[in-house]
Design an enzyme around this catalytic site. Structure first.
Site, PDB file in Angstrom:
ATOM      1  N   LYS A 197      23.624  -6.280  28.646  1.00  0.00           N
ATOM      2  CA  LYS A 197      23.232  -7.092  29.804  1.00  0.00           C
ATOM      3  C   LYS A 197      21.873  -7.732  29.536  1.00  0.00           C
ATOM      4  O   LYS A 197      20.851  -7.062  29.533  1.00  0.00           O
ATOM      5  CB  LYS A 197      23.155  -6.271  31.091  1.00  0.00           C
ATOM      6  CG  LYS A 197      23.008  -7.199  32.309  1.00  0.00           C
ATOM      7  CD  LYS A 197      22.418  -6.531  33.533  1.00  0.00           C
ATOM      8  CE  LYS A 197      20.930  -6.460  33.551  1.00  0.00           C
ATOM      9  NZ  LYS A 197      20.229  -7.740  33.763  1.00  0.00           N
ATOM     10  N   GLU A 271      12.691   2.391  26.114  1.00  0.00           N
ATOM     11  CA  GLU A 271      11.502   1.754  25.559  1.00  0.00           C
ATOM     12  C   GLU A 271      10.834   1.091  26.746  1.00  0.00           C
ATOM     13  O   GLU A 271      11.299   0.067  27.237  1.00  0.00           O
ATOM     14  CB  GLU A 271      11.901   0.768  24.463  1.00  0.00           C
ATOM     15  CG  GLU A 271      10.777   0.462  23.509  1.00  0.00           C
ATOM     16  CD  GLU A 271       9.914  -0.683  23.990  1.00  0.00           C
ATOM     17  OE1 GLU A 271       8.934  -0.395  24.722  1.00  0.00           O
ATOM     18  OE2 GLU A 271      10.219  -1.826  23.670  1.00  0.00           O
ATOM     19  N   CYS A 305       5.260  -5.454  25.913  1.00  0.00           N
ATOM     20  CA  CYS A 305       5.057  -4.066  26.360  1.00  0.00           C
ATOM     21  C   CYS A 305       3.969  -3.380  25.556  1.00  0.00           C
ATOM     22  O   CYS A 305       3.286  -2.496  26.053  1.00  0.00           O
ATOM     23  CB  CYS A 305       6.366  -3.291  26.264  1.00  0.00           C
ATOM     24  SG  CYS A 305       7.199  -3.537  24.699  1.00  0.00           S
ATOM     25  N   GLU A 403       0.062  -1.517  33.991  1.00  0.00           N
ATOM     26  CA  GLU A 403       0.579  -2.571  33.128  1.00  0.00           C
ATOM     27  C   GLU A 403       0.740  -3.851  33.950  1.00  0.00           C
ATOM     28  O   GLU A 403       1.372  -3.850  35.006  1.00  0.00           O
ATOM     29  CB  GLU A 403       1.932  -2.150  32.553  1.00  0.00           C
ATOM     30  CG  GLU A 403       2.493  -3.188  31.591  1.00  0.00           C
ATOM     31  CD  GLU A 403       3.816  -2.769  30.976  1.00  0.00           C
ATOM     32  OE1 GLU A 403       4.677  -2.259  31.703  1.00  0.00           O
ATOM     33  OE2 GLU A 403       3.975  -2.978  29.760  1.00  0.00           O
TER      34      GLU A 403
END
Lengths: 492, 303
Positions: A197, A271, A305, A403
């Site tokens: 996806k 991850e 990331c 983040e």
């Protein structure tokens, strides 16, 4: 003072003094359909519920295509197709399986330019990055893993690796084709079949990959692509006939996935997010370090990331580094992602732009001193954000802890290596870190004590299919790439 | 009881507490093992366990607070333990085998007392398994490390590092061998461990703590809490400073709970469910790899 003024005079203002001529990449030979369906069992299938959503060009806000919205029943179809294909695909000798992946790698290389342009159109990243990083690395991932397909027993001495079955893979919007390659290549090489996806805002290159797979005559059902948003992903995660979930994305969603598949026996790799410290020691080569800081945080608009979003600079060189950093930031070209001179493209989506702006406001509120380069942002309805840095933030401030996933750098200083290590490790994340110093012994002192899965010493944001990637702590578990990445897709 | 004056040789004990010579035996108090010390549970609770000779031992029913205390000392001990040289760790772990061999008869007796099927065989296998894992301390890294041929002028290598603090839920069967296997696979790489032991195995586990204690293993590297798995598991899996949970017991509902609650801080959850812990599959480097993290380092070459 007079000397300083003089220097100020000689500074070139890239916005006014020295403008680059436009150098846009041509989009003439690029084929993007008006509408895309799911790719299931080797053919294009309209969504069972008939729903579509738009994918837009974040540099203009204009629609690029209508994309099928995946429902639970679409996921059922895709998983059934993958299950049907699993037997024959896993029974295929490794050598033959490998050749399919080699062919795939070659096809991506041949269509690289089209992929690169579409990646920049759909995601807003500078064409220079799409061309030099995303697409070549995606091809390299397939090429690397293709060669593993008939050598798996050598990767696990004393054991007999077997594929898991059907893998459900959910990927983010920051490196759309590259993430698809990271997920697909090891799964397929080890004999699994896949339902992938892509991210809601960047589905186009995965769908172009489906076209390529189709043109290649790839065995039907081995790779299935179902597009959609979070609900589609959730349906995939919860499907009872999935053996493995691989997810790249935010830590919050990763935790939800981990919780939701408890007790099902599904294998999982995650991850997730990061808040990497990029640590500059006083004996570093400063000009190189400044380039590393820029690349660390402003690469791909900071939608990375493993971005070096916390700069830790030794106090003795702090003012020098920050001055050079600000000078360098002023030379960054913000604008049309398709322009070859562009350093900073468009923010991936309106929602992400809002998130970033919220953090920038918060940084000022929490007492940080903001710096953004001069000059204006491109006109029009695109989503833009200037490269930003904050100084004077406390360790407890939100911009140091959370983040942001945008071009926002939080600068802190330190005196001793121990202090740098304490600050760097003082986070629930542990994906990556950077260290800059010319002393070898210091490099290893730092790299061995940093709690992170990838450490860049005197470099930053380098990726390679042979190099395992993945985090410590709340940045997830499992590795992607290299020999270590294979174990995420096998059982014994 | 002592209504009339009698000689001690005339006293009878219902469960063998008096030696044939008439000497009254001294019992052992079983406590917990935390931070290299043997404290009682702060909760003051106990589970009485009746051994095969009808004697009763009181096993501590460890609490949430005991577990949290163990995490604090384990975290403190972990960095020092992982900094030891691999050779040193190997020697300390081998020393555990030496100490256990010296107490072979005692452990056979303890296992008999709780009704184990093959006590001598289990002690033998446990000692040999310690020796097996001790030897991995300076070898597993070479098996799992790589120098990665990246496409560019960079030196790039990957090495395993210990995950950190690992909680291990031990099963009821194979009391000594299961404990030893999971413990050694965890500590050999430099993790600190906290073992959760079912009360029935408490005497075996806490006596093993005496073995560990005399093997130069630094305090806090291994901590042993006896108590109810069902009660302690939510505190284990929800704890934000535990990096991994090894579930070696047999209850699927509890495993499911651990997998679910461990998402709080993305804990690694490893399920090891074996009917027979002498299984050859439990040797080799792969159990060690369950509780390590792969760290990859990049450095430019000649730039």
């Amino acid at each position: 003072m007079a000397k300083k003024k003089n220097k100020e005079k000689t500074r070139i203002h890239f916005d006014t003094d020295w403008k680059y001529d436009p150098a846009p990449e041509s989009v003439e030979h690029i084929k993007v359909n008006k509408q895309y369906e799911h790719y299931i069992g080797g053919s294009w299938k309209s969504p069972n519920e008939g729903k579509y959503f738009n994918t837009v060009n974040p540099a203009s806000g204009k629609r690029l295509a209508r994309i099928a919205s995946g429902s639970t029943s679409d996921i059922d179809d895709a998983v059934a197709a993958a299950r049907k294909a699993f037997g024959p695909w896993s029974a295929l000798p490794g050598k033959e399986r490998g050749k399919w992946l080699f062919k795939l790698a070659r096809q991506i290389q041949e269509r690289a330019r089209e992929f690169a342009v579409i990646e920049s159109l759909d995601g807003g990243k500078p064409i220079r990055e799409s061309k030099a990083v995303d697409i070549p690395l995606a091809a390299a991932h397939f090429f690397y893993h293709a060669g593993w397909a008939d050598k798996l027993t050598y990767a696990f001495p004393g054991r007999n690796p077997e594929p898991l079955g059907v893998a459900g893979q959910i990927i983010p919007w920051n490196f759309p084709l590259l993430m698809a390659a990271w997920k697909l290549a090891p799964a397929l090489a080890t004999g699994n079949t896949v339902v992938l996806k892509p991210a809601e805002t960047t589905p186009l290159t995965a769908l172009k990959l489906a076209e390529l797979i189709d043109d290649l005559g790839f065995p039907p059902g081995v790779i299935n692509i179902v597009t959609g948003a979070g609900d589609t992903g959730a349906a995939l995660v919860q499907h009872p006939d999935i053996d493995k979930i691989a997810f790249t994305g935010s830590t919050d969603v990763g935790k939800e996935i981990q919780k939701s598949i408890a007790g099902t026996g599904k294998k999982l790799t995650l991850e997730l997010g990061g808040k990497a410290a990029n640590i500059i020691l006083e004996d570093a080569a400063i000009d190189q370090a400044v380039e590393g800081i820029i690349n660390g945080i402003y690469f791909n608009q900071g939608h990375v990331c493993c971005a070096g979003s916390r700069l830790l600079v030794q106090e003795s060189i702090e003012s020098k580094v920050i001055k050079k950093l600000k000078d360098r930031m002023s030379t960054l070209v913000i604008g049309d992602p398709l322009d070859k001179n562009t350093d900073i493209g468009a923010i991936n989506s309106r929602a992400q732009l809002k998130t970033i702006q919220k953090y920038i406001e918060l940084g000022a509120k929490e007492g940080g001193e903001i710096f953004q380069c001069e000059g204006s942002l491109p006109d029009g309805k695109g989503f833009w954000c200037k490269p930003t840095l904050f100084t004077g933030l406390a360790q407890s401030s939100t911009l140091v802890k959370e983040e942001i996933f945008g071009p926002v750098l939080a600068v802190q200083s330190f005196r001793t290596l121990e202090e740098a290590l304490t600050k760097a490790n003082n986070t629930p994340y542990g994906l990556s870190a950077g260290v800059w110093t010319d002393k070898g012994a210091k490099i290893f002192k730092m790299t061995t004590k940093l709690k992170a899965g990838i450490i860049w010493a005197n470099t930053y944001n380098k990726f390679d299919p042979a190099s395992p990637f993945g985090g410590y702590k709340e940045s997830g578990f499992g590795r992607e790439g290299g020999l270590h990445g294979l174990s995420a897709y096998v059982t014994f | 009881m002592a209504e009339k004056k009698i000689k001690s040789t005339e006293i009878e004990s219902s469960n063998g507490q008096v030696h044939a010579s008439g000497r009254v035996l001294v019992d052992k108090t079983y406590k917990l093992y935390i931070g290299g010390a043997f404290p009682r549970t702060e909760s003051g609770r106990y589970t009485p366990i009746t051994l095969n000779d009808n004697s009763v031992v009181n096993i501590c029913e460890g609490s949430r607070k005991d577990f949290r205390e163990a995490v604090v000392v384990a975290r403190k001990a972990q960095s020092g333990w992982s900094k030891r040289t691999a050779y040193n760790r190997g020697q300390i772990l081998y020393r555990i085998a030496e100490m256990l061999e010296a107490r072979h008869a005692q452990f056979v007796d303890l296992l008999e007392q709780i009704g184990s099927e093959n006590p001598a065989g289990e002690v033998d296998a446990s000692i040999d398994r310690i020796v097996h894992y001790a030897g991995w301390s300076d070898k597993y890294q070479q098996v799992f490390s790589t120098v990665n041929p990246v496409s560019g002028p960079y030196f790039n290598f990957s090495v395993p590092e210990p995950t950190g603090v690992v909680a291990i839920i031990c099963p009821q069967h194979n009391p000594l061998l299961a404990l030893i296997t999971n413990l050694l696979a965890g500590v050999v790489s430099g993790n600190a461990c906290i073992l959760i032991i079912p009360p029935i195995n408490g005497a075996v586990a806490i006596t093993l703590a005496e073995v560990l204690h005399t093997s130069d293993l630094p305090g806090g590297v291994v901590n042993i809490i006896t108590g109810s798995e069902a009660e302690l598991v939510p505190h284990v899996s929800g704890h934000m400073d535990v990096n991994a949970v090894v579930y070696a017991s047999d209850h699927q509902d509890i495993l499911r709970l651990i997998q679910s609650e461990s998402s709080a801080n993305v804990k690694r959850v490893i399920a090891r469910q074996y009917e027979d812990w002498s299984d050859a599959e439990l040797e080799g480097p792969y159990l060690i790899s369950d509780t390590v993290e792969i760290k990859t380092t990049w450095h430019p070459i000649g730039q």
